[in-house]
Scaffold this motif. Structure first.
Motif, mmCIF file in Angstrom:
data_model
loop_
_atom_site.group_PDB
_atom_site.id
_atom_site.type_symbol
_atom_site.label_atom_id
_atom_site.label_comp_id
_atom_site.label_asym_id
_atom_site.label_seq_id
_atom_site.Cartn_x
_atom_site.Cartn_y
_atom_site.Cartn_z
ATOM 1 N N MET A 76 35.451 98.721 64.926
ATOM 2 C CA MET A 76 35.916 99.053 66.028
ATOM 3 C C MET A 76 35.684 98.082 66.835
ATOM 4 N N ARG A 77 34.499 97.301 67.374
ATOM 5 C CA ARG A 77 34.216 96.755 68.062
ATOM 6 C C ARG A 77 35.688 95.146 68.194
ATOM 7 N N LEU A 79 35.184 106.161 71.501
ATOM 8 C CA LEU A 79 33.790 105.600 71.384
ATOM 9 C C LEU A 79 32.321 104.973 72.264
ATOM 10 N N VAL A 80 32.629 105.521 73.401
ATOM 11 C CA VAL A 80 32.186 106.258 74.536
ATOM 12 C C VAL A 80 31.263 106.796 73.949
ATOM 13 N N ASP A 81 31.559 108.473 73.632
ATOM 14 C CA ASP A 81 31.058 109.190 73.059
ATOM 15 C C ASP A 81 30.223 108.875 71.838
ATOM 16 N N ASP A 116 32.094 98.429 79.499
ATOM 17 C CA ASP A 116 33.403 97.867 78.065
ATOM 18 C C ASP A 116 34.416 98.239 78.801
ATOM 19 N N ILE A 117 35.233 99.334 78.669
ATOM 20 C CA ILE A 117 36.462 99.706 78.784
ATOM 21 C C ILE A 117 36.912 99.548 80.222
ATOM 22 N N ILE A 154 39.033 112.569 74.145
ATOM 23 C CA ILE A 154 38.362 114.031 74.388
ATOM 24 C C ILE A 154 37.919 114.004 76.246
ATOM 25 N N VAL A 155 36.556 113.488 76.006
ATOM 26 C CA VAL A 155 35.929 112.934 77.582
ATOM 27 C C VAL A 155 36.461 111.963 77.919
ATOM 28 N N PHE A 156 36.451 112.095 79.586
ATOM 29 C CA PHE A 156 36.653 110.897 80.337
ATOM 30 C C PHE A 156 35.082 110.475 81.362
ATOM 31 N N PRO A 157 34.798 109.210 80.848
ATOM 32 C CA PRO A 157 33.267 109.119 81.212
ATOM 33 C C PRO A 157 33.730 108.382 83.181
#
Length: 166
Positions: free
Chosen positions: A84-85, A111-113, A121-122, A140-143
């Motif tokens: 995925m990276r 990927l952050v979760d 990185d995003i 699901i979760v927005f940083p």
């Protein structure tokens, strides 16, 4: 020339990926070049169905497993995290070479979760975006760290789905 946007589809409800694919179909109808990169889903029916959209919409998944990431063993997760990276690096290449008008990063926020990448990185990935390219990200979760990098956020929650279905 229209300014490209960064749009996020996030929340606990289902339908984020379907919404993103709908936006891709709409853009394809306007003769735009669309690239979709899927993360965390494994190779499943949804991934294979998305491939039917080609050649108008190019769909990529760098995962090798048939199972979603959440169902993998720790050893399998390490291997898929690397894959995925590689998908994130491919997204950078797509943006830097202007290979599309619309880039959809399906489940990239997950990927952050999972600790596969960091929100920074995003943010770096989005810096490679030309002004006229649209980027759509789902998860699901927005940083919170990404608020300054996006133009719009749509939250899809379970209650929204229950109210709009059947």
């Amino acid at each position: 020339m229209k300014k490209g946007i960064v749009h996020v589809l996030c929340g606990e409800g289902s339908g984020k990926s379907a919404c993103a694919i709908g936006l891709a179909v709409k853009a394809a109808g306007r003769n735009k070049n669309i690239v979709i990169i899927q993360f965390l889903k494994g190779r499943n029916e949804e991934n294979e169905m998305s491939k039917r959209l080609e050649p108008e919409i190019k769909v990529f998944s760098f995962e090798k497993s048939d199972k979603p990431f959440s169902e993998l063993s720790s050893e399998e997760r390490k291997e898929e995290a690397t894959n995925m990276r590689n998908g994130v690096n491919f997204a950078k290449k797509v943006l830097s070479t202007r290979d599309c008008d619309v880039l959809i990063l399906d489940e990239i926020l997950g990927l952050v979760d999972y600790g596969i990448i960091e929100a920074a990185d995003i943010a770096k990935l989005l810096e490679a975006k030309d002004d006229d390219v649209d980027v759509i990200m789902t998860g699901i979760v927005f940083p919170d760290e990404l608020y300054g990098c996006v133009d719009s956020i749509s939250r899809i929650d379970s209650e929204d789905i229950k109210k709009s279905c059947c």
